[in-house]
Design an enzyme around this catalytic site. Structure first.
Site, short mmCIF file in Angstrom:
data_model
loop_
_atom_site.label_atom_id
_atom_site.label_comp_id
_atom_site.label_asym_id
_atom_site.label_seq_id
_atom_site.Cartn_x
_atom_site.Cartn_y
_atom_site.Cartn_z
N LYS A 47 0.83 -1.22 0.00
CA LYS A 47 0.00 0.00 0.00
C LYS A 47 0.87 1.27 0.00
CE LYS A 47 -3.95 -2.25 2.25
NZ LYS A 47 -5.02 -2.09 3.27
N TYR A 58 -12.16 -1.96 -4.36
CA TYR A 58 -12.74 -2.13 -3.01
C TYR A 58 -14.27 -2.05 -3.01
CZ TYR A 58 -8.24 -2.17 -0.54
OH TYR A 58 -7.00 -2.51 -0.04
N PHE A 93 -15.68 3.34 6.39
CA PHE A 93 -14.31 3.78 6.06
C PHE A 93 -14.01 3.73 4.56
CE2 PHE A 93 -14.17 -0.72 7.40
CZ PHE A 93 -13.64 -1.31 6.26
N ARG A 102 -1.73 -14.21 4.73
CA ARG A 102 -2.44 -13.48 5.78
C ARG A 102 -1.73 -13.63 7.13
NH1 ARG A 102 -7.10 -11.03 4.25
NH2 ARG A 102 -7.97 -11.00 6.34
N THR A 159 -5.39 -6.93 10.78
CA THR A 159 -5.69 -5.67 10.08
C THR A 159 -5.19 -4.46 10.85
OG1 THR A 159 -7.70 -6.77 9.30
CG2 THR A 159 -7.58 -4.38 9.00
N ARG A 179 2.53 -6.17 9.43
CA ARG A 179 1.75 -5.05 9.97
C ARG A 179 2.26 -4.65 11.35
NH1 ARG A 179 -4.01 -7.14 7.55
NH2 ARG A 179 -4.08 -5.81 5.70
N ASN A 202 -2.12 0.34 6.66
CA ASN A 202 -1.59 -0.90 7.22
C ASN A 202 -0.72 -1.70 6.24
OD1 ASN A 202 -3.67 -1.82 5.64
ND2 ASN A 202 -4.72 -2.94 7.25
N HIS A 243 -2.17 -5.48 1.57
CA HIS A 243 -3.46 -6.12 1.37
C HIS A 243 -3.20 -7.56 0.94
CE1 HIS A 243 -7.40 -7.14 -0.28
NE2 HIS A 243 -6.72 -7.66 -1.29
N GLU A 296 -9.28 -10.79 -7.65
CA GLU A 296 -8.31 -9.71 -7.47
C GLU A 296 -7.11 -9.87 -8.40
OE1 GLU A 296 -9.67 -8.88 -2.86
OE2 GLU A 296 -7.66 -9.64 -3.23
P1 GTP Z 1 -7.15 -6.46 3.53
O1 GTP Z 1 -6.15 -7.54 3.34
O2 GTP Z 1 -6.59 -5.11 3.16
O3 GTP Z 1 -8.49 -6.74 2.90
O4 GTP Z 1 -7.35 -6.37 5.08
P2 GTP Z 1 -8.30 -7.19 6.01
O5 GTP Z 1 -9.00 -8.29 5.29
O6 GTP Z 1 -7.47 -7.52 7.19
O7 GTP Z 1 -9.35 -6.06 6.41
P3 GTP Z 1 -10.82 -5.73 5.82
O8 GTP Z 1 -11.06 -6.51 4.56
O9 GTP Z 1 -11.77 -5.82 6.93
O10 GTP Z 1 -10.64 -4.19 5.45
C1 GTP Z 1 -10.01 -3.83 4.24
C2 GTP Z 1 -9.11 -2.65 4.50
O11 GTP Z 1 -9.88 -1.54 4.89
C3 GTP Z 1 -8.08 -2.83 5.65
O12 GTP Z 1 -6.89 -3.45 5.24
C4 GTP Z 1 -7.83 -1.40 6.06
O13 GTP Z 1 -6.85 -0.78 5.22
C5 GTP Z 1 -9.16 -0.74 5.81
N1 GTP Z 1 -9.91 -0.61 7.05
C6 GTP Z 1 -10.51 -1.60 7.75
N2 GTP Z 1 -11.10 -1.10 8.85
C7 GTP Z 1 -10.84 0.24 8.85
C8 GTP Z 1 -11.16 1.31 9.72
O14 GTP Z 1 -11.81 1.14 10.74
N3 GTP Z 1 -10.70 2.55 9.36
C9 GTP Z 1 -9.99 2.76 8.21
N4 GTP Z 1 -9.58 4.00 7.92
N5 GTP Z 1 -9.66 1.77 7.37
C10 GTP Z 1 -10.07 0.53 7.69
MG MG Z 2 -10.06 -8.01 3.45
#
Ligand code: GTP
Ligand code: MG
Length: 138
Positions: free
Chosen positions: A9, A49, A57, A85, A91, A102, A112, A115, A126
């Site tokens: 990212k 996304y 968010f 992962r 996350t 992370r 973070n 992805h 994807e």
């Molecule tokens: P990814 O591998 O990026 O998909 O992460 P994840 O599966 O661990 O998290 P999720 O799919 O729930 O959320 C996707 C992305 O949204 C996260 O990686 C974060 O960058 C972002 N995100 C999730 N929760 C928050 C939040 O509360 N605030 C903000 N600003 N971003 C968030």
């Molecule tokens: Mg995710």
């Protein structure tokens, strides 16, 4: 052998952490079989996304993901989706285990650093969003 989609990212590319992050994947036995550096437009980030469109968010996430360069990659290995992962960590970096990307590099739950796809169906979608078959060399 399984493939997953990974993205480094903008917070990480800006801090010149691309190589350090790729080294974590390789050390875990994941092979980079496709890679390209891109700067997503806001519309491209919104499309990638789209599954998160209803989340509070979404605006912040898509603005961040279009704020600088990203590195899109396909990672290959035994159990690549889960392994990636694990290497990424939780996350929210505050909850991420020691030694994960992370934990060591992420700035916040939003910024973070990486992805990774969460299931075989999303991995296939994807990968196809970013790469043609010819661009993936196992
Ligand atoms: P990814 O591998 O990026 O998909 O992460 P994840 O599966 O661990 O998290 P999720 O799919 O729930 O959320 C996707 C992305 O949204 C996260 O990686 C974060 O960058 C972002 N995100 C999730 N929760 C928050 C939040 O509360 N605030 C903000 N600003 N971003 C968030
Ligand atoms: Mg995710």
């Amino acid at each position: 052998i399984e493939r997953t989609f990974s993205m480094i990212k903008p917070d990480a590319t800006k801090r010149n952490l691309t190589g350090a992050i790729v080294a974590r994947f390789e050390a875990a036995g994941l092979r980079v079989v496709a890679s390209k550096r891109l700067w997503l437009s806001l519309r491209q980030a919104q499309a990638f996304y789209a599954v998160h469109a209803a989340r509070p968010f979404y605006g912040e996430l898509t603005e961040f993901m279009s704020s600088g360069p990203i590195v899109a990659q396909v990672l290959e290995g035994e159990g690549a989706i889960l392994k990636n992962r694990e290497v990424m960590g939780a996350t929210n970096p505050a909850n991420a285990a020691e030694g994960t990307i992370r934990k060591d590099f992420a700035l916040s739950i939003g910024e973070n650093s990486v992805h990774g796809s969460d299931a075989p169906e999303t991995a296939a979608e994807e990968i196809a969003f970013f790469f043609s078959g010819l661009e993936i060399v196992g």
